[in-house]
Motif scaffolding. Structure first.
Motif, PDB file in Angstrom:
ATOM      1  N   PHE A 108       0.612  -0.834  -0.134  1.00 46.99           N
ATOM      2  CA  PHE A 108       0.044   0.251  -0.190  1.00 46.99           C
ATOM      3  C   PHE A 108       0.774   1.419  -0.275  1.00 46.99           C
ATOM      4  O   PHE A 108       1.915   1.210   0.427  1.00 46.99           O
ATOM      5  N   VAL A 109       0.568   2.720  -0.829  1.00 47.76           N
ATOM      6  CA  VAL A 109       0.747   3.921  -0.556  1.00 47.76           C
ATOM      7  C   VAL A 109       0.854   4.110   0.041  1.00 47.76           C
ATOM      8  O   VAL A 109      -1.088   4.595   0.164  1.00 47.76           O
ATOM      9  N   ARG A 110       1.220   5.222   0.850  1.00 43.97           N
ATOM     10  CA  ARG A 110       0.105   5.654   1.870  1.00 43.97           C
ATOM     11  C   ARG A 110       0.067   7.013   1.158  1.00 43.97           C
ATOM     12  O   ARG A 110       0.785   7.590   0.492  1.00 43.97           O
ATOM     13  N   GLU A 111      -1.449   7.509   2.052  1.00 44.57           N
ATOM     14  CA  GLU A 111      -1.485   8.814   0.749  1.00 44.57           C
ATOM     15  C   GLU A 111      -2.152   9.785   1.471  1.00 44.57           C
ATOM     16  O   GLU A 111      -2.341  10.714   0.927  1.00 44.57           O
ATOM     17  N   GLY A 112      -2.181  10.220   3.363  1.00 43.75           N
ATOM     18  CA  GLY A 112      -2.169  11.297   3.172  1.00 43.75           C
ATOM     19  C   GLY A 112      -3.031  11.063   4.704  1.00 43.75           C
ATOM     20  O   GLY A 112      -3.049   9.152   5.611  1.00 43.75           O
ATOM     21  N   VAL A 113      -2.772  12.281   6.069  1.00 43.17           N
ATOM     22  CA  VAL A 113      -3.653  11.933   7.236  1.00 43.17           C
ATOM     23  C   VAL A 113      -5.744  11.899   7.312  1.00 43.17           C
ATOM     24  O   VAL A 113      -5.253  12.710   6.314  1.00 43.17           O
ATOM     25  N   VAL A 114      -5.967  11.170   7.110  1.00 46.22           N
ATOM     26  CA  VAL A 114      -7.567  12.028   7.762  1.00 46.22           C
ATOM     27  C   VAL A 114      -7.651  12.110   8.745  1.00 46.22           C
ATOM     28  O   VAL A 114      -7.419  11.533  10.122  1.00 46.22           O
ATOM     29  N   ARG A 115      -8.398  13.338   9.290  1.00 52.38           N
ATOM     30  CA  ARG A 115      -8.451  14.086  10.169  1.00 52.38           C
ATOM     31  C   ARG A 115      -9.635  13.400  11.146  1.00 52.38           C
ATOM     32  O   ARG A 115     -10.766  13.675  10.367  1.00 52.38           O
ATOM     33  N   SER A 116      -9.676  12.936  12.539  1.00 50.72           N
ATOM     34  CA  SER A 116     -10.414  12.837  13.049  1.00 50.72           C
ATOM     35  C   SER A 116     -11.465  11.977  12.311  1.00 50.72           C
ATOM     36  O   SER A 116     -12.622  11.778  12.591  1.00 50.72           O
ATOM     37  N   CYS A 117     -11.151  10.642  11.792  1.00 51.89           N
ATOM     38  CA  CYS A 117     -12.230   9.713  11.834  1.00 51.89           C
ATOM     39  C   CYS A 117     -12.065   8.809  12.111  1.00 51.89           C
ATOM     40  O   CYS A 117     -12.954   7.639  12.048  1.00 51.89           O
ATOM     41  N   LEU A 118     -10.987   8.128  13.074  1.00 49.43           N
ATOM     42  CA  LEU A 118     -11.694   7.148  14.617  1.00 49.43           C
ATOM     43  C   LEU A 118     -11.978   7.264  15.319  1.00 49.43           C
ATOM     44  O   LEU A 118     -11.723   8.299  16.020  1.00 49.43           O
ATOM     45  N   SER A 119     -12.980   6.574  16.188  1.00 51.23           N
ATOM     46  CA  SER A 119     -13.741   7.130  17.001  1.00 51.23           C
ATOM     47  C   SER A 119     -13.899   5.421  18.038  1.00 51.23           C
ATOM     48  O   SER A 119     -13.703   4.763  17.537  1.00 51.23           O
ATOM     49  N   TYR A 120     -13.314   6.151  19.837  1.00 53.55           N
ATOM     50  CA  TYR A 120     -12.795   5.472  20.185  1.00 53.55           C
ATOM     51  C   TYR A 120     -13.574   4.759  21.312  1.00 53.55           C
ATOM     52  O   TYR A 120     -15.185   5.900  21.328  1.00 53.55           O
ATOM     53  N   ARG A 121     -13.840   3.484  22.178  1.00 53.61           N
ATOM     54  CA  ARG A 121     -15.131   3.583  22.757  1.00 53.61           C
ATOM     55  C   ARG A 121     -15.217   4.210  23.950  1.00 53.61           C
ATOM     56  O   ARG A 121     -15.717   4.754  24.674  1.00 53.61           O
ATOM     57  N   ASP A 122     -13.964   4.775  24.850  1.00 60.46           N
ATOM     58  CA  ASP A 122     -13.995   6.157  25.319  1.00 60.46           C
ATOM     59  C   ASP A 122     -14.224   7.141  25.095  1.00 60.46           C
ATOM     60  O   ASP A 122     -14.241   8.191  25.444  1.00 60.46           O
ATOM     61  N   GLY A 123     -14.683   7.072  23.802  1.00 60.13           N
ATOM     62  CA  GLY A 123     -15.363   8.773  23.152  1.00 60.13           C
ATOM     63  C   GLY A 123     -14.850   9.356  22.520  1.00 60.13           C
ATOM     64  O   GLY A 123     -14.798  11.359  22.268  1.00 60.13           O
TER      65      GLY A 123
END
Ligand code: COA
Length: 185
Positions: free
Chosen positions: A156-171
Motif C-alpha cells: 500500500f502507498v501512504r496517501e495522507g492523513v484523514v483527521r478525526s476519522c476514528l472513534s474509540y470506545r472511550d469517546g
C-alpha cells in the motif's frame, strides 16, 4: 468490481503460508484469547468492553458469516499450520462509488512478527484488484506504527492523513493514515 461466480460464503484465499477462510464455531476460543490482549483492544475500535467468550462466539458464528452472506465483506480467519493466528477482512465490497474495499486485520499476540498480517493484507488486496476493484484502502491510527509498517509491506502507498476519522470506545477520536493500493502499485 465483478464478483460473478464468487460464492462469498465459502470463498478462501491461499498464500504461501496462510489460508484466509471463513470463520468456524471452533475458532471462538482462539478469537477470545487474542481479543483480550491489550494491544488488540487498544487499536480495534469495535471490540465490545468487556470482551467475553460470548462476544467471540457471536463474531465467528454470526457477525463474520453475515457480512459474507450479505455480500459486503470477505471476513476471514487467518490460519497458519492449521491454527487460527488472526483475522482479516475486506470490507465495503458493495461500495463501488467512494473509497472502495477496505482491508483490516489483527494477529494474535502469540503469532506476531512473522509477517502474517503483511502476507494476509497483500493477498486480500490482490484478490480485490484481480476482480476489478479500482482501488483498495486501509486506515491505521497515526499512532499505530506497527499497522502502518504492515500496510507498506503489503504494497500500500501512504496517501495522507484523514483527521478525526476514528472513534474509540472511550469517546475519543483520532487521526488515521490513509493507505491505498491501485492495480499498478
Ligand atoms: C498490527 C498487527 C496486525 C501486526 O501483525 P504482525 O503479523 O505481527 O505483522 P507483521 O509481522 O506482518 O509486520 C510487523 C512489522 O512491523 C514492524 N514494526 C513493528 N512496530 C513498528 C513501528 N512502531 N514502526 C515501524 N515498524 C514497526 C516490525 O518490524 C515488523 O516487521 P519485522 O517483524 O519483520 O521486523 C498486530 O500487531 C496486531 O494485531 N495489533 C493489534 C491490532 C491492530 O493494530 N490492528 C490493525 C488496526 S489498523
Amino acid at each position: 468490481m465483478d464478483l460473478t461466480g464468487v460464492d462469498l460464503t465459502t470463498e478462501a484465499v491461499r498464500t504461501d503460508r496462510l489460508v484466509l477462510r471463513p470463520h468456524r464455531p471452533e475458532d471462538a476460543d482462539a478469537v477470545f484469547r487474542a481479543c483480550r490482549d491489550a494491544e488488540t483492544r487498544r487499536w480495534l475500535l469495535a471490540l465490545p468492553e468487556p470482551y467475553t467468550r460470548a462476544a467471540a462466539e457471536e463474531f465467528v458464528t454470526v457477525t463474520s458469516p453475515r457480512g459474507r452472506a450479505e455480500g459486503r465483506d470477505l471476513s476471514c480467519a487467518i490460519e497458519a499450520d492449521g491454527e487460527l493466528v488472526g483475522s482479516c477482512g475486506l470490507h465495503h465490497l458493495d461500495d463501488g462509488r467512494r473509497l472502495g474495499p477496505e482491508v483490516g486485520y489483527w494477529v494474535a499476540p502469540w503469532a506476531r512478527r512473522r509477517g502474517y498480517a503483511s502476507e494476509a493484507a497483500r493477498a486480500l488486496a490482490d484478490w480485490a484488484l484481480e476482480r476489478g476493484a479500482p482501488r483498495v484502502h486501509l486506515l491505521a491510527d497515526v499512532g499505530n506504527g506497527t499497522s502502518q509498517a504492515v500496510a507498506e509491506r503489503a504494497g500500500f502507498v501512504r496517501e495522507g492523513v484523514v483527521r478525526s476519522c476514528l472513534s474509540y470506545r472511550d469517546g475519543s477520536r483520532a487521526d488515521a493514515v490513509l493507505f491505498g493500493r491501485l492495480p499498478g502499485d
